[in-house]
Design an enzyme around this catalytic site. Structure first.
Site, mmCIF file in Angstrom:
data_model
loop_
_atom_site.group_PDB
_atom_site.id
_atom_site.type_symbol
_atom_site.label_atom_id
_atom_site.label_comp_id
_atom_site.label_asym_id
_atom_site.label_seq_id
_atom_site.Cartn_x
_atom_site.Cartn_y
_atom_site.Cartn_z
ATOM 1 C CB SER A 1 17.584 -32.595 -30.098
ATOM 2 O OG SER A 1 18.004 -33.756 -29.409
ATOM 3 C CE1 TYR B 1 18.236 -35.423 -34.360
ATOM 4 C CE2 TYR B 1 19.272 -35.606 -32.199
ATOM 5 C CZ TYR B 1 18.155 -35.384 -32.975
ATOM 6 O OH TYR B 1 16.943 -35.120 -32.376
#
Length: 270
Positions: free
Chosen positions: A142, A155
């Protein structure tokens, strides 16, 4: 690795980018094993595949269940005959909140899905991939894996672990037939918030806020990822926002953090 007539495993194949990866691979002549916990989502993916669904198998699986994951390669091989590649796409975000306000149960779930799920699939399939004339591992990290996003710190830490795991794999497999790609999506227009249980109420100024993160469609994201896979790219950036922020981060990490903090201010509880 040209995907035509190859068998590719895609996690998170029941929705979002995962579904579009499945459909794109089928369109390009691949056999696909779509993996997800969401049975209705997998049924929808199969329906959208139309006549190409004859080359698609669906597998309901919790990727955090190590014992179940270890049985998956033989299950897929019994259907397709072999496995040539895996795309570890499945992932969840956390609720938009500060680390100090997150329960450990949530923290562990985010790490289990994003990092351990990727690790389990990789370890389970790697012995089979090493036996193929050519094979490929694609791990989806990500933007938050190289640039910490406020309100998504856990995350981001999990996706940073995916990034480093993938880079380490690339070194270890350098002299083998297995290619390795790490993917960095930016803002993509998916329902990941709802699927992760991370929905938040929009704030009044959200509509008026100018953002660096203009969402890319899942269809375009999938095309970029498959193109990178076929070209054996080491790193794939999905979206103009992630390319810009990667450049800024390399020049000045502090400036990049200031920019992303300003962009995410409305999402973080006071």
């Amino acid at each position: 690795m040209n995907v035509e007539n190859k068998t590719i495993v895609v996690t998170g194949g029941g929705n979002g980018i995962g579904r579009e990866l499945v459909l794109n691979l089928l369109e390009n002549g691949a056999n696909v094993a779509a993996v997800d916990m969401d049975m209705p989502g997998l049924i929808k993916t199969k329906s959208l595949a139309g006549y190409k669904s004859s080359k698609l198998s669906t597998h309901i699986l919790n990727i955090t269940d190590k014992a179940a994951v270890e049985l998956l390669p033989e299950e897929i091989i019994s259907i397709h005959g072999t496995v040539d590649g895996i795309i570890n796409n499945a992932g969840i975000i956390q609720p938009f909140t500060r680390v100090g306000d997150l329960d450990y149960e949530v923290i562990e779930r985010v790490f289990n899905v994003n990092f351990y799920g990727t690790l389990y699939l990789t370890k389970a399939f790697l012995p089979y991939l090493l036996k193929r004339p050519e094979a490929h591992i694609v791990n989806v990290s990500s933007m938050g894996g190289f640039l910490s996003v406020p309100g998504q710190s856990i995350y981001g830490a999990a996706k940073a672990a995916v990034k480093l795991l993938t880079e380490g794999l690339s070194c270890e497999l350098m002299n083998t037939n297995v290619h390795v790609t790490v993917v960095f999506p930016g803002a993509i227009g998916t329902n990941i918030k709802a699927n992760s249980g991370a929905e938040e109420a929009p704030k009044a100024d959200d509509k008026n806020r100018k953002s660096l993160m203009k969402p890319l469609t899942p269809v375009k994201a999938a095309r970029i990822i498959i193109d990178g896979m076929e070209k054996n790219k080491f790193r794939v950036f999905v979206g103009p926002d992630v390319k810009v922020l990667d450049f800024i981060y390399r020049v000045s990490p502090k400036l990049a953090l200031k920019l992303i903090t300003k962009q995410m201010k409305s999402h973080i509880p006071e």
